[in-house]
Design a protein around this motif. Structure first.
Motif, PDB file in Angstrom:
ATOM      1  N   ILE A 170     -86.149  44.725   9.743  1.00 58.36           N
ATOM      2  CA  ILE A 170     -86.366  46.172  10.320  1.00 58.36           C
ATOM      3  C   ILE A 170     -86.558  46.170  11.713  1.00 58.36           C
ATOM      4  CG2 ILE A 170     -87.515  48.331  10.234  1.00 58.36           C
ATOM      5  CD1 ILE A 170     -88.095  47.808   7.036  1.00 58.36           C
TER       6      ILE A 170
ATOM      7  N   GLN B  90     -76.554  44.472   3.914  1.00 61.25           N
ATOM      8  CA  GLN B  90     -75.894  45.631   4.704  1.00 61.25           C
ATOM      9  C   GLN B  90     -76.684  46.207   5.761  1.00 61.25           C
ATOM     10  OE1 GLN B  90     -75.153  49.164   2.255  1.00 61.25           O
ATOM     11  NE2 GLN B  90     -73.326  49.536   3.433  1.00 61.25           N
TER      12      GLN B  90
ATOM     13  N   LEU C 160     -77.955  49.168   8.083  1.00 64.10           N
ATOM     14  CA  LEU C 160     -78.065  50.647   8.185  1.00 64.10           C
ATOM     15  C   LEU C 160     -78.704  51.004   9.336  1.00 64.10           C
ATOM     16  CD1 LEU C 160     -79.597  50.340   4.719  1.00 64.10           C
ATOM     17  CD2 LEU C 160     -77.290  51.605   5.402  1.00 64.10           C
TER      18      LEU C 160
ATOM     19  N   PRO D 160     -74.861  53.372   6.716  1.00 63.28           N
ATOM     20  CA  PRO D 160     -74.179  52.099   6.884  1.00 63.28           C
ATOM     21  C   PRO D 160     -73.556  51.998   8.234  1.00 63.28           C
ATOM     22  CG  PRO D 160     -73.985  52.880   4.761  1.00 63.28           C
ATOM     23  CD  PRO D 160     -74.396  54.096   5.523  1.00 63.28           C
TER      24      PRO D 160
ATOM     25  N   PHE E  34     -81.841  48.444  10.220  1.00 66.40           N
ATOM     26  CA  PHE E  34     -82.415  48.170   8.786  1.00 66.40           C
ATOM     27  C   PHE E  34     -81.332  47.169   7.863  1.00 66.40           C
ATOM     28  CE2 PHE E  34     -83.538  52.383   9.866  1.00 66.40           C
ATOM     29  CZ  PHE E  34     -85.096  52.421   9.523  1.00 66.40           C
ATOM     30  N   VAL E  35     -81.861  46.344   7.356  1.00 67.29           N
ATOM     31  CA  VAL E  35     -80.947  45.394   6.345  1.00 67.29           C
ATOM     32  C   VAL E  35     -81.443  45.533   4.959  1.00 67.29           C
ATOM     33  CG1 VAL E  35     -79.988  43.034   6.136  1.00 67.29           C
ATOM     34  CG2 VAL E  35     -80.433  43.889   8.388  1.00 67.29           C
ATOM     35  N   ASP E  36     -80.446  45.828   4.153  1.00 69.17           N
ATOM     36  CA  ASP E  36     -80.844  46.043   2.932  1.00 69.17           C
ATOM     37  C   ASP E  36     -80.828  44.970   2.166  1.00 69.17           C
ATOM     38  OD1 ASP E  36     -78.293  45.653   2.104  1.00 69.17           O
ATOM     39  OD2 ASP E  36     -78.061  47.764   1.393  1.00 69.17           O
ATOM     40  N   ALA E  37     -81.182  44.682   0.889  1.00 70.10           N
ATOM     41  CA  ALA E  37     -81.440  43.488   0.125  1.00 70.10           C
ATOM     42  C   ALA E  37     -79.964  42.976  -0.055  1.00 70.10           C
ATOM     43  CB  ALA E  37     -82.008  43.668  -1.437  1.00 70.10           C
TER      44      ALA E  37
ATOM     45  N   PRO F 267     -87.212  42.421   4.090  1.00 68.55           N
ATOM     46  CA  PRO F 267     -85.811  42.753   4.901  1.00 68.55           C
ATOM     47  C   PRO F 267     -86.248  43.152   6.110  1.00 68.55           C
ATOM     48  CG  PRO F 267     -86.823  44.466   3.379  1.00 68.55           C
ATOM     49  CD  PRO F 267     -87.609  43.615   3.154  1.00 68.55           C
TER      50      PRO F 267
END
Length: 179
Positions: free
Chosen positions: A103, A118, A120, A142, A112-115, A101
């Motif tokens: 970061i 999205q 954050l 988010p 951060f990008v989640d799986a 992901p």
């Protein structure tokens, strides 16, 4: 003495050797394979462009590290001088890097990008993207204005941030000043 160890290792039934290899992690598989040409290249030697069918290390890497058979490379690029084990290990490491992901950290924020894609963010300043540049956000939350956008990649500058969406659009926010 070393030659004797190699011969004994290769004399083991392929099922036993494969079972031992399955207990090793990726780095150890590469290390063991580099000690023995027969394990490293399998039945075709280094010259073969097609994946060897009787190389226990290759079999273990294909079985354990590639979730679907169609993801396993069947041939190496022309001119490739790596062993099949080293080539597959490199493919696996590259896949892990692509799947990691995104970061990033800017001057006073982290993104951060989640799986699920999205976005954050946490930190302080306009580059965080939460609206109020004076509030500090100590925990990733988010980014509301990006809630309906699937993000693929992010970048952060000193006072601004960028996001690349899965459809190829670039979004930016923050300030252009060095305050």
């Amino acid at each position: 003495q070393r030659q004797g160890n190699k011969a004994v290792l290769l004399d083991l039934p392929i099922e036993v050797l494969t079972g031992v290899c399955q207990q090793l992690d990726l780095l150890d598989i590469v290390r063991v394979a580099e000690t023995c040409k027969g394990i490293r290249h399998g039945d075709g030697g280094l010259k073969t462009a097609e994946i060897p069918t009787k190389a226990p290390m290759v079999a273990v890497l294909c079985e354990r590290e590639f979730l679907r058979r169609e993801l396993v490379p069947r041939t190496r690029p022309a001119g490739c001088s790596e062993s099949w084990v080293a080539y597959l290990a490199r493919c696996i490491r590259q896949r892990f890097c692509r799947e990691a992901p995104p970061i990033v950290a800017g001057k006073a924020c982290s993104l951060f990008v989640d799986a699920a894609g999205q976005l954050l963010a946490c930190g302080k300043g306009a580059a965080v993207g939460h609206g109020d540049a004076e509030i500090e956000y100590p925990v990733p939350a988010p980014v509301t204005v990006m809630a309906r956008i699937r993000v693929r990649s992010v970048a952060a500058g000193q006072n601004h941030s960028l996001a690349l969406s899965s459809d190829g659009r670039v979004y930016s926010w923050g300030t252009a000043t060095g305050s």
